[in-house]
Design an enzyme around this catalytic site. Structure first.
Site, short mmCIF file in Angstrom:
data_model
loop_
_atom_site.label_atom_id
_atom_site.label_comp_id
_atom_site.label_asym_id
_atom_site.label_seq_id
_atom_site.Cartn_x
_atom_site.Cartn_y
_atom_site.Cartn_z
N PRO A 232 0.79 -1.23 0.00
CA PRO A 232 0.00 0.00 0.00
C PRO A 232 0.82 1.28 0.00
O PRO A 232 0.26 2.36 -0.08
CB PRO A 232 -0.79 -0.12 1.30
CG PRO A 232 0.11 -0.92 2.19
CD PRO A 232 0.79 -1.91 1.31
N ASP A 255 2.99 1.50 -11.34
CA ASP A 255 1.73 2.24 -11.33
C ASP A 255 1.86 3.49 -10.49
O ASP A 255 2.75 3.60 -9.66
CB ASP A 255 0.63 1.36 -10.72
CG ASP A 255 0.20 0.26 -11.66
OD1 ASP A 255 0.51 0.35 -12.85
OD2 ASP A 255 -0.45 -0.68 -11.18
N LYS A 277 -2.05 4.96 -14.43
CA LYS A 277 -3.12 4.19 -13.79
C LYS A 277 -3.75 4.89 -12.61
O LYS A 277 -4.53 4.28 -11.91
CB LYS A 277 -2.64 2.81 -13.31
CG LYS A 277 -2.49 1.77 -14.40
CD LYS A 277 -3.84 1.29 -14.84
CE LYS A 277 -3.73 0.16 -15.83
NZ LYS A 277 -3.21 -1.04 -15.25
N GLY A 308 0.54 -1.57 -7.22
CA GLY A 308 0.14 -1.24 -5.86
C GLY A 308 -0.58 -2.41 -5.20
O GLY A 308 -1.27 -3.18 -5.87
N GLY A 309 -0.38 -2.56 -3.89
CA GLY A 309 -1.10 -3.60 -3.16
C GLY A 309 -0.71 -4.98 -3.63
O GLY A 309 0.47 -5.30 -3.76
N ASP A 310 -1.71 -5.80 -3.93
CA ASP A 310 -1.48 -7.14 -4.45
C ASP A 310 -1.80 -7.14 -5.94
O ASP A 310 -2.80 -6.56 -6.36
CB ASP A 310 -2.38 -8.14 -3.71
CG ASP A 310 -2.13 -9.55 -4.20
OD1 ASP A 310 -1.26 -10.22 -3.63
OD2 ASP A 310 -2.79 -9.98 -5.18
N MET A 394 -11.55 1.64 -4.75
CA MET A 394 -11.91 2.58 -5.83
C MET A 394 -13.33 3.10 -5.65
O MET A 394 -14.07 3.24 -6.63
CB MET A 394 -11.78 1.89 -7.20
CG MET A 394 -10.34 1.50 -7.52
SD MET A 394 -10.20 0.56 -9.05
CE MET A 394 -10.59 -1.09 -8.47
N ALA A 423 -3.65 4.52 3.27
CA ALA A 423 -3.27 3.56 4.31
C ALA A 423 -1.77 3.29 4.25
O ALA A 423 -1.21 3.15 3.17
CB ALA A 423 -4.04 2.26 4.11
N1 SAH Z 1 -4.02 -4.00 -6.21
C1 SAH Z 1 -4.35 -2.98 -5.25
C2 SAH Z 1 -5.63 -2.28 -5.58
C3 SAH Z 1 -5.60 -1.52 -6.87
S1 SAH Z 1 -7.07 -0.66 -7.19
C4 SAH Z 1 -4.37 -3.58 -3.85
O1 SAH Z 1 -4.33 -4.80 -3.71
O2 SAH Z 1 -4.42 -2.82 -2.88
C5 SAH Z 1 -6.74 0.91 -6.53
C6 SAH Z 1 -7.48 1.11 -5.25
O3 SAH Z 1 -6.79 0.48 -4.20
C7 SAH Z 1 -7.61 2.54 -4.82
O4 SAH Z 1 -8.68 3.19 -5.48
C8 SAH Z 1 -7.90 2.37 -3.36
O5 SAH Z 1 -9.22 1.97 -3.15
C9 SAH Z 1 -7.02 1.19 -3.02
N2 SAH Z 1 -5.72 1.60 -2.45
C10 SAH Z 1 -4.52 1.41 -2.97
N3 SAH Z 1 -3.56 1.89 -2.14
C11 SAH Z 1 -4.21 2.38 -1.07
C12 SAH Z 1 -3.80 2.98 0.14
N4 SAH Z 1 -2.51 3.19 0.43
N5 SAH Z 1 -4.75 3.36 1.03
C13 SAH Z 1 -6.05 3.16 0.78
N6 SAH Z 1 -6.48 2.59 -0.35
C14 SAH Z 1 -5.59 2.21 -1.27
#
Ligand code: SAH
Length: 481
Positions: A232, A255, A277, A308-310, A394, A423
């Site tokens: 995140p 991204d 993105k 970002g994220g997973d 999102m 976050a």
């Molecule tokens: N693959 C990512 C999600 C991508 S979609 C994952 O697993 O987290 C993008 C959305 O992820 C954003 O619109 C938001 O809802 C969320 N997101 C990504 N980073 C974030 C963060 N640091 N804090 C809160 N929401 C986040």
């Protein structure tokens, strides 16, 4: 003091220490770790310095050195413990462009001495810009423990093979991959175990097979793509595999949501390419991203696709995977901490809880085309039963519509909602509200992307840290009282 670490050659003129006291001895001892000889300018040498002089490692020079004694030195340390004299030396050195260090007087220094972890060929230098020498010492102790005692032997052995590797393989990804195999594989392990003979044999074998693969174009190793979850934002939430992938990358396609601190961990020579993105902003179309990944991998590169994220949670990782498989490109997927999990961890609110919620559902607050989702694939009535958690990604702009759809499906009026923006980042912000307040007035939350919305009874559990509260329902007032 802003500094940039470099390694200074001691192969020419010896470094000069000014002063003959115990402090000068400490500095001299440090320099002697790397210098064959140190010149010490002092009227009299203390006992340790005299001993060095007896061994021929220290050569005494007249005290009060001038321009001629200072010019051309790789380094001068002034440790006279006489403020005026130190200042005089520093001024001459500065004028001559000779790096100078005066212990404990940063204003006079043009060079800071690093704390050193010494493994022969491998030196780790630690600097805290003179701000926290004790911290530097602690880091040093930690690194001493962490770095294998035979690391220097390994580096020295690698040095002996450099020319042969260079002769066998042209500069480029093939050569680097060979070194990676050597350092990550059995050869390095053998060397670190002290078995140099086996290590040499294994390196010979690696070179031979890399060279034949290189010569045989058909067999030349293809590149590969690593689909990597960047988490995140907080780089500490990266997996070790993600870090290793970043360190191996020839090119990184990232991204918008990938944090700067994460990108800093990429191999210094890696090309860093943003493919956008961020919501609403212009970004590279997915088909073009797929094509870029394929092309770079086919050119033999190690390609990191950093998401970002997973990568497999609302990340279009699946589409990239399909495109790569269709071209028979080797792919590795490295999971990441998804935003919902990071938000929950930061709040210390469990997404499932034996007494409160039995399932968790990750949903997207956007459908293709940017519309609010219809959720027709979800059995909202079943989720409305109460003991479920819904994490909406999102959903910043569609939050109110989503909340209304959930209310229509039977979610209870006062159901707690927790929104977490950014976050795990330094600017993380959390807002507690209710589903009906959100449906009526999403604006008052003042939410910005990226944010996740957590719907469910768990969102009413006591949260850790500061939470802004937008209340429009009695029940929630009680929950936070
Ligand atoms: N693959 C990512 C999600 C991508 S979609 C994952 O697993 O987290 C993008 C959305 O992820 C954003 O619109 C938001 O809802 C969320 N997101 C990504 N980073 C974030 C963060 N640091 N804090 C809160 N929401 C986040």
């Amino acid at each position: 003091m802003r500094t940039f670490p470099i390694f200074v050659s001691f192969d020419g003129k010896p470094p000069l220490v000014v002063g003959g006291s115990a402090l000068a001895a400490i500095k001299t001892r440090l320099l002697l770790k790397r210098a064959e000889r140190v010149d010490v300018a002092a009227d009299a040498l203390g006992s340790e310095l005299s001993q060095f002089a007896g061994e021929g490692r220290v050569v005494q020079q007249p005290s009060r050195p001038g321009v001629d004694q200072i010019r051309g030195r790789p380094l001068v340390i002034s440790a006279t413990e006489d403020e005026d004299e130190d200042a005089r030396i520093a001024e001459i050195a500065r004028a001559l462009g000779v790096p100078v260090n005066v212990p404990d007087r940063p204003a006079l220094c043009t060079a800071a001495l690093a704390a050193i972890v010494d493994r022969g060929e491998v030196t780790v230098a630690i600097g805290t810009a003179a701000a926290a020498p004790v911290l530097a010492q602690r880091l040093r102790a930690w690194l001493e423990n962490e770095l294998h005692p035979r690391l220097g032997d390994l580096a020295a052995l690698a040095g002996q093979f450099r020319d042969r590797v260079a002769a066998a393989l042209p500069e480029g990804p093939g050569r680097r991959r060979l070194w990676e195999r050597i350092f990550d594989g059995p050869a390095a392990r053998a060397m670190l175990h002290g078995d140099e003979i086996t290590a040499r044999k294994l390196i010979d074998g690696e070179i031979a097979s890399a060279a034949s693969a290189e010569n045989d174009r058909a067999q030349r190793p293809q590149g590969r793509v690593l689909l990597v979850g960047a988490g995140p934002g907080d780089p500490e939430l990266l997996t070790m595999k993600a870090i290793r992938a970043l360190k191996a990358a020839d090119v990184v396609f990232y991204d918008k949501l990938v944090g700067d601190g994460v990108l800093e961990l990429a191999r210094r020579e890696a090309e860093l390419i943003s493919v956008g993105k961020a919501k609403g902003a212009h970004s590279v179309p997915q088909s073009q991203i797929n094509a870029l990944l394929v092309a770079r991998a086919k050119a033999g590169e190690t390609v990191v696709r950093l998401k970002g994220g997973d990568p497999f949670i609302f990340g279009r990782g699946g589409e990239e995977l399909d495109a790569l498989r269709a071209e028979s490109i080797a792919v590795e997927v490295i999971p990441g901490v998804t935003a919902g999990a990071a938000a929950a961890a930061s709040l210390q609110i469990p997404l499932t809880h034996r007494d409160v919620s039995h399932t968790v559902t990750f949903v997207s607050g956007h459908e293709a085309g940017g519309k609010a989702p219809s959720f027709e694939h979800l059995d909202l009535r079943a989720l409305a039963s109460g003991n479920n958690t819904l994490v909406v990604y999102m959903g910043v702009t569609t939050g109110a519509v989503i909340a209304q759809r959930l209310l229509d499906a039977g979610f209870r009026d006062g159901l707690p909602v927790m929104a977490v923006e950014n976050a795990s980042r330094p600017d993380e912000r959390r807002v507690a509200t209710t589903i009906s307040a959100l449906a009526n007035d999403a604006e008052s939350l003042g939410l910005n992307s990226p944010a996740v919305l957590i719907f469910g009874e768990v969102a009413g559990l006591p949260a850790a840290g500061a939470v802004e509260t937008i209340l429009a329902h009695e029940e929630v007032v009680r929950a936070y009282a």
